[in-house]
Design a protein around this motif. Structure first.
Motif: not given
Ligand code: WQD
Length: 346
Positions: A139-141, A262, A264, A308-310, A313-314
């Motif tokens: 994830t990105e974090d 941001e 991604f 790839t959720k962010k 979704d975003v």
């Protein structure tokens, strides 16, 4: 209509992004120093999108020329910054080239953007910033790990430079896109990857071996703790990567961003091992690939594939092509560019 500056716009991902931008009606200006691309890529872009972008040959390391460019092009609505050196091995041999070209240039461009009013900036980052992440999918974090190469360090530091600049300049909005492994070529076979010399990356080495330009692919290690012992990566079609840049740019132009910096991930969310990629080649082409198992390559991580959720979704973007789709496009491209080419020196 504001113009979009695409630095490195004649390169692999840059050229595919210019096509998608023009397909969406954006007016594009390309800066490229042709160190890892060629001017006839413009022909392919024009054939596909029906429009020839403005192109200026310019080395962004020349600060005065960067200043002159921005002074001349006052209505730049956004910058997508691809221009950078990207060979991991070369960065180890020649770190200052990477720090100057990937970071010095970044500073010059940001300095010019700050002289304008609201600015939108898209940065080519890489999953390499994660190093060997502790958890899959990434994830990105996930924590940024100490870089394994100066190349990877320039991506980490580049993100920090942008984040720090955005923090004290609210008029600057930026998105960093962390690519996993972009592969393939435009389905029109008008543009694709043009690696110079012996390819460092897996996909062009596979297609060049398949077409007989290389004797044999070396698989760098089959003793990793993965199902078949070979490393796992998230191979994503370059056209999907290009479309994500348009989605990110629109997010900034429409001020839909919730923060002015941001990040991604750009991946498919699916990991494939080296042997599975070879399997894809053999499935798509119907040909056996000549390969051998070789020692591990220094600096390789065991596995990296994206959450790839962010982005889904975003950003409202999702990769559509499969590994086989990308492999087919890479193979079609290899066949097109190698028509009549003698076997390159290995
Ligand atoms: C993929 C896998 C190799 C070649 C790097 C950068 C990344 C991006 C893409 C610039 C690994 C194996 C490879 C070969 C092999 N850089 N391999 N034989 O290293 O995941 O990513 O390039 O855009 O930021 O980090 O990509 O294609 O080099 O390697 O076995 O001849 O294929 O060991 O497991 P990588 P890659």
């Amino acid at each position: 209509m504001k113009k979009i500056l695409v630095t490195g716009g004649l390169g692999f991902i840059g050229s595919h992004t210019v096509v998608e931008l023009q397909n969406e009606g954006f007016e594009v200006v390309i800066i490229d120093n042709l160190s890892n691309s060629s001017e006839n890529v413009l022909d392919g872009i024009e054939v596909i999108s029906g429009k020839r972008p403005v192109f200026e040959k310019l080395d962004l390391r020349e600060k005065q020329k960067v200043q002159a460019f921005f002074a001349e092009h006052s209505n730049i609505g956004g910058v997508i910054h691809f221009a950078a050196s990207k060979a991991v091995g070369e960065s180890v041999e020649n770190p200052l080239l990477y720090y100057e070209n990937n970071l010095g240039v970044l500073v010059y461009i940001l300095q010019e953007l700050l002289k304008k009013g609201d600015s939108n900036f898209i940065f080519s980052s890489s999953c390499t910033v994660y190093g060997q992440a502790d958890q899959m999918p990434i994830t990105e974090d996930a924590p940024v790990k100490p870089a394994e190469s100066p190349y990877g360090n320039t991506k980490q530091v580049g993100e920090e430079i942008i984040k720090d600049t955005c923090k004290v300049n609210p008029q600057l909005a930026a998105i960093a896109l962390r690519y996993f492994n972009p592969i393939g070529a435009h389905p029109s076979v008008e543009i694709g990857e043009l690696p110079l010399g012996v390819p460092q990356n897996l996909l062009p080495f596979i297609t060049q071996t398949g077409i007989g330009l290389r004797e044999q692919l070396s698989v760098f290690g089959d003793d990793y703790p993965t199902e078949d012992g070979t490393c796992i990566r998230d191979y994503i079609h370059v056209v999907d990567v290009a479309k994500a840049h348009v989605a990110a740019l629109k997010r900034l132009l429409n001020t839909e961003n919730t923060e002015n910096f941001e990040v991604f991930n750009l991946g498919t969310g699916k990991g494939s091992s080296v042997l599975e990629v070879i399997g894809s080649f053999e499935r798509v082409t119907g040909e056996k690939l000549n390969y051998r198992i070789a020692p591990r390559r220094e600096g390789d991580v065991i596995q990296a594939y994206a959450d790839t959720k962010k982005a889904n979704d975003v950003l409202g973007w999702k990769a559509k092509s499969t590994l086989d789709d990308a492999m087919k496009s890479a193979w079609d491209w290899e066949n097109k560019i190698r028509k009549g080419t003698e076997k390159a020196s290995v």
